[in-house]
Motif scaffolding. Structure first.
Motif, PDB file in Angstrom:
ATOM      1  N   GLN A  12       0.827  -1.213   0.000  1.00 18.89           N
ATOM      2  CA  GLN A  12       0.000   0.000   0.000  1.00 18.89           C
ATOM      3  C   GLN A  12       0.861   1.263   0.000  1.00 18.89           C
ATOM      4  O   GLN A  12       0.587   2.224  -0.723  1.00 18.89           O
ATOM      5  N   SER A  13       1.931   1.251   0.785  1.00 12.57           N
ATOM      6  CA  SER A  13       2.754   2.448   0.941  1.00 12.57           C
ATOM      7  C   SER A  13       3.590   2.758  -0.299  1.00 12.57           C
ATOM      8  O   SER A  13       3.964   3.906  -0.532  1.00 12.57           O
ATOM      9  N   LEU A  14       3.882   1.730  -1.102  1.00  9.07           N
ATOM     10  CA  LEU A  14       4.757   1.916  -2.270  1.00  9.07           C
ATOM     11  C   LEU A  14       3.986   1.972  -3.587  1.00  9.07           C
ATOM     12  O   LEU A  14       4.587   1.928  -4.664  1.00  9.07           O
ATOM     13  N   SER A  15       2.661   2.091  -3.499  1.00 10.70           N
ATOM     14  CA  SER A  15       1.829   2.044  -4.703  1.00 10.70           C
ATOM     15  C   SER A  15       2.116   3.202  -5.664  1.00 10.70           C
ATOM     16  O   SER A  15       1.842   3.106  -6.864  1.00 10.70           O
ATOM     17  N   HIS A  16       2.671   4.308  -5.143  1.00 10.38           N
ATOM     18  CA  HIS A  16       3.001   5.444  -6.007  1.00 10.38           C
ATOM     19  C   HIS A  16       4.127   5.104  -6.990  1.00 10.38           C
ATOM     20  O   HIS A  16       4.152   5.583  -8.128  1.00 10.38           O
ATOM     21  N   PHE A  17       5.033   4.233  -6.551  1.00  7.60           N
ATOM     22  CA  PHE A  17       6.199   3.895  -7.368  1.00  7.60           C
ATOM     23  C   PHE A  17       6.080   2.544  -8.072  1.00  7.60           C
ATOM     24  O   PHE A  17       6.646   2.367  -9.155  1.00  7.60           O
ATOM     25  N   TYR A  18       5.369   1.594  -7.445  1.00 11.27           N
ATOM     26  CA  TYR A  18       5.410   0.217  -7.944  1.00 11.27           C
ATOM     27  C   TYR A  18       4.014  -0.396  -7.987  1.00 11.27           C
ATOM     28  O   TYR A  18       3.147  -0.052  -7.173  1.00 11.27           O
ATOM     29  N   ASP A  19       3.822  -1.346  -8.915  1.00  3.80           N
ATOM     30  CA  ASP A  19       2.587  -2.125  -8.884  1.00  3.80           C
ATOM     31  C   ASP A  19       2.690  -3.171  -7.777  1.00  3.80           C
ATOM     32  O   ASP A  19       3.733  -3.305  -7.117  1.00  3.80           O
ATOM     33  N   ASP A  21       2.924  -6.457  -7.671  1.00  4.62           N
ATOM     34  CA  ASP A  21       3.946  -7.506  -7.779  1.00  4.62           C
ATOM     35  C   ASP A  21       5.342  -6.960  -7.482  1.00  4.62           C
ATOM     36  O   ASP A  21       6.146  -7.608  -6.814  1.00  4.62           O
ATOM     37  N   GLU A  22       5.623  -5.759  -7.997  1.00  4.10           N
ATOM     38  CA  GLU A  22       6.932  -5.148  -7.744  1.00  4.10           C
ATOM     39  C   GLU A  22       7.107  -4.829  -6.262  1.00  4.10           C
ATOM     40  O   GLU A  22       8.166  -5.082  -5.672  1.00  4.10           O
TER      41      GLU A  22
END
Length: 281
Positions: A12-19, A21-22
């Motif tokens: 959830q926290s990294l959704s800005h940068f990654y999909d 799976d990533e």
């Protein structure tokens, strides 16, 4: 907090940068490093509670990751071709397609040759793996960056091998030394291709190791091919990692300079990413 809940927080926290799976892969790298477990164990034990000290470490890592910093730089390490490597903001993070290039070199060279030069060494991942798997080779590496060479020296020590590191600009470098193999993953991404790249790569990885001008994108391939003509022994090998969009133009450089047995190779994603050529007998 258990492993499953922390993984969800990472995604959830990294959704800005990654999909998803990533982000999950990034969590697996971070958690494997901190908890000292395999990725399989993370899946099997995903309900297991994380110790407070480890949870704090993983939360701190997540805070750094939310700035867009690549996970390998946050951890300060990565694995390349099964070997550990330190990484900093002064070197490119080793990529899977470069592992394929290294594998190609190992399978072709084996015990046939004695000396190898890597051009644009960065973290040292290419020459260190090659020296590890081909210990009979006398291996040298060139890089324009003194900071990158410091990282390469640390990685050579970490992996208990010895390579000769040279600070030089291949566009200006000359030597009388002859080699049996030259390998290079030079800068090859055009400015116009920046739009296709992750924001974290653009911000956090060294641009001099990545980008070339739109007007002269093959400048390093031309220079290295000329260097190879002067400094490769007869029947020597030249290996390149290449820009998939410029494979025809790169191939033509080698044809025009009369290299022989030129071979273009696709990576596992089906992209034209590697070229091998030989010098005349």
């Amino acid at each position: 907090m258990n492993i499953k809940a922390l993984e969800k927080e990472y995604i959830q926290s990294l959704s800005h940068f990654y999909d998803n799976d990533e982000a999950k892969a990034i969590f697996n790298l971070a958690a494997s490093s901190v908890l000292k477990v395999t990725k399989s164990q993370l899946v099997i034990d995903n309900e297991k509670e994380i110790l407070a000290k480890d949870s704090n470490k993983l939360s701190k890592i997540l805070t750094d990751l939310k700035t867009g910093k690549p996970v390998q730089q946050v951890l300060g390490e990565t694995i390349f071709y099964g070997l550990p490597f330190k990484v900093t903001s002064n070197v490119l993070i080793p990529r899977p397609e470069t592992e394929e290039l290294v594998d190609w070199v190992i399978n072709h060279v084996k015990d046939k040759k004695e000396s190898l030069l890597d051009i644009g060494t960065g973290s040292g991942c290419i020459p260190i793996v090659l020296k590890k798997h081909l210990p009979h080779l006398d291996v040298s590496s060139i890089d324009i960056s003194s900071e990158a060479l410091k990282v390469a020296a640390e990685n050579a020590q970490l992996n208990k091998i010895s390579i000769n590191l040279i600070e030089a600009d291949i566009l200006k470098y000359s030597t009388d030394k002859m080699y049996d193999v030259i390998v290079s993953n030079p800068p090859y991404i055009r400015e116009l291709e920046k739009a296709e790249m992750h924001e974290n790569v653009l911000i956090h990885e060294p641009h001099t190791a990545l980008f070339v001008s739109d007007e002269n994108p093959l400048i390093f391939y031309k220079a290295i091919a000329d260097f190879a003509l002067s400094n490769l022994n007869p029947n020597g090998y030249l290996f390149f990692e290449i820009n998939e969009y410029l494979w025809e133009e790169t191939l033509q450089i080698l044809i025009d300079k009369r290299f022989k047995n030129i071979e273009l190779k696709k990576d596992m994603q089906g992209k034209d990413r590697m070229i091998m050529a030989r010098t005349n007998p």
